[in-house]
Design a protein around this motif. Structure first.
Motif, PDB file in Angstrom:
ATOM      1  N   ASP A   8     -21.755-107.341  -3.113  1.00 32.67           N
ATOM      2  CA  ASP A   8     -21.466-105.785  -2.796  1.00 32.67           C
ATOM      3  C   ASP A   8     -20.462-105.590  -1.858  1.00 32.67           C
ATOM      4  N   THR A   9     -19.214-105.335  -2.188  1.00 33.55           N
ATOM      5  CA  THR A   9     -18.146-105.205  -1.359  1.00 33.55           C
ATOM      6  C   THR A   9     -17.567-103.812  -1.495  1.00 33.55           C
ATOM      7  N   THR A  10     -18.450-102.863  -1.921  1.00 29.39           N
ATOM      8  CA  THR A  10     -17.907-101.449  -2.121  1.00 29.39           C
ATOM      9  C   THR A  10     -17.461-100.685  -0.943  1.00 29.39           C
ATOM     10  N   ALA A  11     -17.734-101.252  -0.035  1.00 30.51           N
ATOM     11  CA  ALA A  11     -17.406-100.643   1.373  1.00 30.51           C
ATOM     12  C   ALA A  11     -16.045-101.134   1.700  1.00 30.51           C
ATOM     13  N   LEU A  12     -15.711-102.192   1.200  1.00 31.68           N
ATOM     14  CA  LEU A  12     -14.201-102.878   1.602  1.00 31.68           C
ATOM     15  C   LEU A  12     -12.968-102.472   0.818  1.00 31.68           C
ATOM     16  N   SER A  13     -12.874-101.659  -0.182  1.00 38.26           N
ATOM     17  CA  SER A  13     -12.040-101.258  -0.857  1.00 38.26           C
ATOM     18  C   SER A  13     -11.062-100.252  -0.263  1.00 38.26           C
ATOM     19  N   TYR A  14      -9.540-100.679  -0.505  1.00 34.15           N
ATOM     20  CA  TYR A  14      -8.801 -99.715   0.422  1.00 34.15           C
ATOM     21  C   TYR A  14      -7.779 -99.267  -0.469  1.00 34.15           C
ATOM     22  N   GLY A  15      -7.009 -98.293  -0.044  1.00 29.73           N
ATOM     23  CA  GLY A  15      -5.985 -97.730  -0.939  1.00 29.73           C
ATOM     24  C   GLY A  15      -4.865 -97.425   0.109  1.00 29.73           C
ATOM     25  N   LEU A  16      -3.397 -97.573  -0.283  1.00 33.53           N
ATOM     26  CA  LEU A  16      -2.286 -97.387   0.488  1.00 33.53           C
ATOM     27  C   LEU A  16      -1.569 -96.119  -0.026  1.00 33.53           C
ATOM     28  N   ALA A  17      -1.225 -95.276   0.882  1.00 32.95           N
ATOM     29  CA  ALA A  17      -0.500 -93.971   0.784  1.00 32.95           C
ATOM     30  C   ALA A  17       0.769 -94.389   1.270  1.00 32.95           C
ATOM     31  N   VAL A  18       1.930 -94.045   0.688  1.00 29.93           N
ATOM     32  CA  VAL A  18       3.076 -94.455   1.217  1.00 29.93           C
ATOM     33  C   VAL A  18       4.130 -93.396   1.024  1.00 29.93           C
ATOM     34  N   ASP A  19       5.127 -92.999   2.271  1.00 34.32           N
ATOM     35  CA  ASP A  19       6.141 -91.939   1.842  1.00 34.32           C
ATOM     36  C   ASP A  19       7.165 -92.932   2.084  1.00 34.32           C
ATOM     37  N   VAL A  20       8.150 -93.291   0.896  1.00 37.25           N
ATOM     38  CA  VAL A  20       9.268 -93.807   0.924  1.00 37.25           C
ATOM     39  C   VAL A  20      10.185 -93.094   1.194  1.00 37.25           C
ATOM     40  N   GLY A  21      10.727 -92.988   2.524  1.00 31.82           N
ATOM     41  CA  GLY A  21      11.931 -92.065   2.639  1.00 31.82           C
ATOM     42  C   GLY A  21      13.108 -92.951   2.878  1.00 31.82           C
ATOM     43  N   GLN A  77      -8.213-105.544  10.357  1.00 28.59           N
ATOM     44  CA  GLN A  77      -8.778-106.683   9.902  1.00 28.59           C
ATOM     45  C   GLN A  77      -9.294-106.436   8.626  1.00 28.59           C
ATOM     46  N   VAL A  78      -8.352-105.933   7.748  1.00 26.30           N
ATOM     47  CA  VAL A  78      -8.337-105.581   6.388  1.00 26.30           C
ATOM     48  C   VAL A  78      -7.817-106.969   5.603  1.00 26.30           C
ATOM     49  N   ASP A  79      -8.554-107.213   4.615  1.00 28.50           N
ATOM     50  CA  ASP A  79      -8.117-108.509   3.732  1.00 28.50           C
ATOM     51  C   ASP A  79      -6.969-107.637   2.688  1.00 28.50           C
ATOM     52  N   ARG A  80      -5.823-108.235   2.837  1.00 27.37           N
ATOM     53  CA  ARG A  80      -4.803-107.229   1.887  1.00 27.37           C
ATOM     54  C   ARG A  80      -5.063-107.421   0.270  1.00 27.37           C
ATOM     55  N   THR A  81      -5.917-108.297  -0.010  1.00 32.01           N
ATOM     56  CA  THR A  81      -6.320-108.238  -1.323  1.00 32.01           C
ATOM     57  C   THR A  81      -7.311-107.329  -1.725  1.00 32.01           C
ATOM     58  N   ASN A  82      -7.604-106.666  -0.661  1.00 32.25           N
ATOM     59  CA  ASN A  82      -8.888-105.640  -1.080  1.00 32.25           C
ATOM     60  C   ASN A  82      -8.289-104.363  -1.094  1.00 32.25           C
ATOM     61  N   ILE A  83      -6.819-104.249  -1.041  1.00 34.21           N
ATOM     62  CA  ILE A  83      -6.010-103.020  -1.326  1.00 34.21           C
ATOM     63  C   ILE A  83      -5.782-102.947  -2.968  1.00 34.21           C
ATOM     64  N   ASN A  84      -6.495-102.079  -3.429  1.00 34.58           N
ATOM     65  CA  ASN A  84      -6.622-102.165  -4.934  1.00 34.58           C
ATOM     66  C   ASN A  84      -5.891-101.093  -5.539  1.00 34.58           C
ATOM     67  N   VAL A  85      -5.133-100.219  -4.709  1.00 37.83           N
ATOM     68  CA  VAL A  85      -4.264 -99.147  -5.328  1.00 37.83           C
ATOM     69  C   VAL A  85      -3.360 -98.603  -4.375  1.00 37.83           C
ATOM     70  N   ALA A  86      -2.138 -98.066  -4.751  1.00 38.06           N
ATOM     71  CA  ALA A  86      -1.443 -97.572  -3.902  1.00 38.06           C
ATOM     72  C   ALA A  86      -0.587 -96.377  -4.330  1.00 38.06           C
ATOM     73  N   VAL A  87      -0.279 -95.621  -3.710  1.00 38.87           N
ATOM     74  CA  VAL A  87       0.226 -94.159  -4.409  1.00 38.87           C
ATOM     75  C   VAL A  87       1.537 -93.972  -3.391  1.00 38.87           C
ATOM     76  N   THR A  88       2.706 -94.165  -4.069  1.00 39.89           N
ATOM     77  CA  THR A  88       3.914 -93.798  -3.314  1.00 39.89           C
ATOM     78  C   THR A  88       4.611 -92.581  -3.498  1.00 39.89           C
ATOM     79  N   ALA A  89       5.303 -91.989  -2.739  1.00 39.44           N
ATOM     80  CA  ALA A  89       6.115 -90.431  -3.011  1.00 39.44           C
ATOM     81  C   ALA A  89       7.417 -90.931  -2.249  1.00 39.44           C
ATOM     82  N   GLY A  90       8.266 -90.452  -2.799  1.00 39.17           N
ATOM     83  CA  GLY A  90       9.741 -90.733  -2.193  1.00 39.17           C
ATOM     84  C   GLY A  90      10.729 -89.858  -2.997  1.00 39.17           C
TER      85      GLY A  90
END
Lengths: 632, 632
Positions: free
Chosen positions: A203-216, A285-298
């Motif tokens: 059960d790793t449900t608590a360890l899923s991450y997302g990345l929000a990125v502003d690409v200026g 201390q987050v495992d990068r492979t647990n970043i499962n989605v990213a949203v970028t805006a620019g």
């Protein structure tokens, strides 16, 4: 090719380079980033360095006589011939950018409005992680592993289809058995399909991450968001590594057309995001492979470069991007160092010069859901603005020029440490007090400092309504070559051992920039036959706003003269909208809708903008009735 | 490691190899393919070679005393120690397989029924190419390139969404402008989305192709289909290059578990298809990048290996594949040398031992749409069968063993050049007449020859109902070690300078194989409480059927004794179903439906099959009432 030993001062770092290589390339190769606006064309004059010894070939280029006289050359147009020693002045360096993702505003500066980000949306992350306990197969209950998984998954998710990329499918059998049939499955939902992006034992449900990125164009900001709680775990920002190929979108577009230029720009921006990922993952201390989605805006150009799309035709009449509705890509396709199967969503653009960062801003400020007539303004190199509410939205972009980011201004610089951000001029003694970012010695002036400067020069009567200098009895006022200038900081007090001045040319430049923004606002209003009075709310977005003194901005005619309480500073709405989309699948669907719904006005298509622009080339404006509070 | 020079005879080809390498690996490395059923485990005894000089390390393994006595060793279990000379006998070679994609059947052999492939389906290819003439953008009509294209595309296609992979999007701007806005767009429709797989300048609608592939364990057959006309442009077949790692699915599954085994098997099968693509494209002057879609059908293990999925658990109780509904992949993901963005569809499997080849067969023969109660049989190493009609479909697989493909039979071989396919035995003189594939000298016996052989041995009274040999007055009947055998071809007439014989063990082996198939058919009927009489039609599919003498097959009790006119030979329905799906998007949807609708019976789960199997170990059967025409 012969090798030359190149030594850079004051670091005293030496590096071997091939004869005939430019000093700029050599500096880049060892991580010394120099300023550049022109994509190494030799036209912006910002990468000035001093050759202290050894032979070079100077190909010339556009360098101020001031610098030429003091023995400077352009690093991008100077090739090494033998062992050389090069001094790099502070003002030519691309220092670590001060990207403030949060700060306590100062007195007199508009406070950033706290947005209730999720208001009206359910917490329903764009990537969900579901913990499944599967029953092991038997000889009579012998569905395939994939079917077993999807049947159970569908009990938790409302989706018609489930797709799994080959790399995950290839390890599915061992993953399930190794985990004793208890796994956490991360899925990104897109249209009617759930796309599996990660499967982990237990059960790793608590360890899923997302990345929000502003690409200026200048800076890149990222939020690391826990998709289980919705919490922002960390924020980070840095300058866009593309800056070494040019300061603004136009020079980047030009550079993208060079051999390998597009690849380099793509890698540079991805490398920038990866650096932020590194930083955030290490710090929290987050495992990068647990970043499962990213949203970028620019902006549209940045969005193209993130995906590796050529921005060439964005710049050429009739200004057509490859795509406005940008397709989702996978992290591995782009080279992002997160879960390789993670989906990377891009905010849709509206047109070549109104990008996803604006759509993101409109989304998170709810302009498209509001009854209030709202003017949304994001001022950077381009001034983008949106006028509208739930019924309609018009948008346009005006080329404000790089002045507000320090470009084309003698001592202009980005909002980095050492930049003057606030100025006071005593109207009787003409003495100057400055305040710099980071409270260090001044090395230049950033956008907010320049606005302040114009306002104070005008208050003190040093410039007239057209920006022309008026002689005043102070040694700070002086002639440089044939035109006047005013000393803001004496060499002894500066961090660069030079007088920091503002010239008449600088002032004219700034007036053109502020005029363009104001003309854009007026054009938009004219297009819908509305007056300023109908505007209920003006939202100022973008990093620029962080330091903006509102009264000054109105005083010089950059922003409309409406009651100041109508203004709200909403900060970096680009990253905030991306954050919202991580938390709500519906919000991203709304973003796509906003992108389609906005009507883009191409200002270069008619004469309205040009007329308005000419009228706005005064302080504050030719038509003083538009600025009653200023003239009062 | 020391190097050894290894010389292969009779080619007299020499190659350097590392000391300690197996002779089989060295032969493989220079393209000499040796037979193997066991995945180089040393158990199948088929890669026998003769070391004529030099020192080797013989690790032993299962080799017949006949071959051991004549100085043979197993190539897979013999390591070179110094320079050696190795002779490879014909019968150990994996000759170019005779894959007949079409042939004129001989007298007495069931003619292949011509299928009306599209009957009931519209011609609506799974990949469509549409020619578009776009209006160039202007300052007022400034939609993005992607939007411009999709708006026009939607006028020609009924689909909700259009997706374009990044590589195509990255070149879109230049493609459109270079083509003066006139392009042909190839799209694969999947669910509600049109996926762009190719964009070419000008009108190339007539030049879009699809590939239909039957991926068999032994052979791979491909049709190149023009998607504009629906025409089959060319057909080609060859043996599956995986054969060097083992003859049957079980040995391939075992090999896939070795280090790099899965990768090698994946590359081997993809390499095989690429070879066919090469051949077809060269012969028919087709640009391989114009092959915009492929549909493959194969047994579950082959389908796994095509996608690079591990087949490990297919073989282990409770026999679970990773996936039955196999996801579409792109050509570049798989390494197929066609349009890199082409979609590669796999027919869905039903279970671990009833694969997409059977679903394909059911689709193209319309079993699932028929009122007639149909028995569909595909006999290879496994006998797969389906019983049903539009109302229901039951399916099972029985392990017929490799005997019908020549495995485990002293002179058994695949249906290649030189294989005996027809036998006559004079019941008084016991003289034998044989007919071989390609009318060349006999080098072994293939499946259809073996069926014929058993029938004729029984007719001539040389074997009894249990397969036991009866002494007959002919020098062809003789004892070998402790058991009897019968000479079919004398050494002087054979192509291998050896007597070609059939032994009592061979006959017993074949009886087990035919018994398994018949028991499978009986089990299926019992499962639905039906008698043979209710069957309206029996369809015999697979390459095996090409040479099958129906009366013989009934006579030995392989196939049910029903009026022969109920039999239809439908040929390679696996490739035909794939062809149909290229022509009709709806057909592929039906295939997915068929896969889900079929009920799989696991024969190992009850006792029915075992009881039936034991009863079927007679010629033709213990219960002679089941074979009235044979006993009459």
């Amino acid at each position: 090719m012969a090798k030359c030993l190149v030594t850079f001062l004051p670091e005293n770092i030496s590096v071997e380079a091939e004869q005939g290589t430019s000093i700029k390339q050599i500096a880049n190769s060892i991580g010394i980033a120099l300023k550049s606006t022109c994509g190494e064309e030799g036209t912006c004059g910002r990468c000035a360095v001093k050759v202290k010894g050894g032979k070079v070939i100077n190909l010339g280029g556009n360098l101020s006589s001031r610098l030429r006289k003091t023995g400077h050359v352009l690093a991008c147009r100077t090739l090494v011939e033998e062992d050389v020693v090069v001094e790099i002045p502070k003002e030519s360096r691309l220092d670590e950018h001060q990207v403030l993702v949060e700060e306590t505003p100062e007195k007199g500066v508009l406070a950033e409005k706290e947005l209730d980000l999720l208001s009206g949306y359910e917490f329903d992350p764009i990537c969900r992680t579901v913990y499944l306990e599967l029953s092991p197969p038997t000889i009579t209950e012998n569905a395939s592993d994939f079917t077993r998984l999807t049947v159970e998954l569908r009990k938790h998710l409302d989706c018609q289809h489930v797709r799994m990329p080959l790399p995950i499918l290839r390890t599915l059998a061992e993953t399930l058995r190794g985990a004793d049939w208890k796994v956490s499955v991360s899925v990104v939902r897109f249209r009617d399909t759930a796309h599996v992006v990660n499967i982990q034992p237990g059960d790793t449900t608590a360890l899923s991450y997302g990345l929000a990125v502003d690409v200026g164009t200048t800076t890149v900001a990222a939020y690391l968001v826990n998709l289980h709680t919705g919490e922002v775990v960390g924020k980070a920002g840095t300058y866009n590594k593309q800056a070494i190929y040019g300061d603004d979108v136009i020079s980047r577009i030009i550079y993208a057309n060079e051999p390998n230029g597009l690849e380099r720009l793509h890698e540079a921006v991805i490398g920038t995001v990866n650096e932020l990922v590194d930083k955030l993952c290490t710090e929290h201390q987050v495992d990068r492979t647990n970043i499962n989605v990213a949203v970028t805006a620019g902006n549209t150009t940045m969005a193209h470069l993130v995906l590796g799309l050529p921005p060439k035709y964005i710049r050429l009449d009739p200004y057509i991007p490859t795509a406005a509705d940008l397709p989702p890509a996978t992290a591995k396709e782009l080279g992002l160092s997160i879960d390789p199967e993670a989906w990377v969503f891009s905010f849709p653009a509206v047109a070549s010069y109104v990008g996803g960062d604006i759509v993101s801003g409109i989304l998170c400020t709810r302009v498209s859901q509001s009854d209030q007539m709202t003017l949304f303004i994001d001022i950077g190199t381009n001034g983008e603005m949106v006028l509208g509410n739930r019924d309609f939205m018009m948008t346009c972009a005006c080329s404000a020029g790089p002045a507000f980011e320090g470009g084309g201004i003698t001592f202009g610089m980005r909002a980095m440490k050492g930049a003057i951000e606030r100025i006071d001029i005593d109207p009787t003694t003409y003495e100057v007090t400055v305040q710099t970012i980071g409270r260090s010695k001044a090395i230049g002036i950033c956008g907010s400092g320049l606005i302040d400067c114009i306002a104070k020069l005008r208050d003190a009567g040093i410039i007239d309504r057209t920006g022309k200098f008026q002689p005043v009895p102070s040694e700070r006022y002086r002639m440089n070559d044939e035109s006047p200038e005013f000393v803001l900081v004496w060499a002894k007090d500066s961090g660069i051992d030079k007088d920091i001045v503002i010239t008449e040319a600088d002032v004219k430049n700034l007036i053109r920039s502020k005029g363009a923004v104001y003309a854009g606002i007026r054009s938009l209003l004219k297009m819908v036959s509305m007056d300023l009075e109908v505007i209920d709310k003006i939202l100022i977005a973008g990093g620029f706003g962080n330091y903006l003194n509102l009264a000054d901005a109105v005083k010089i005619g950059l922003l409309p003269d409406v009651p100041l309480e109508k203004y709200e500073f909403v900060g970096n709405t680009s990253v905030k909208g991306a954050h919202l989309c991580l938390l709500s699948q519906k919000a991203f669907e709304d973003a796509l809708e906003i992108g389609r719904k906005m009507t883009y006005i191409e200002l270069s298509a008619g004469t309205t903008f040009m007329d308005e622009f000419v009228s706005a080339l005064f302080l504050p404006h030719t038509d003083l009735s538009l600025f009653p509070s200023v003239t009062a």
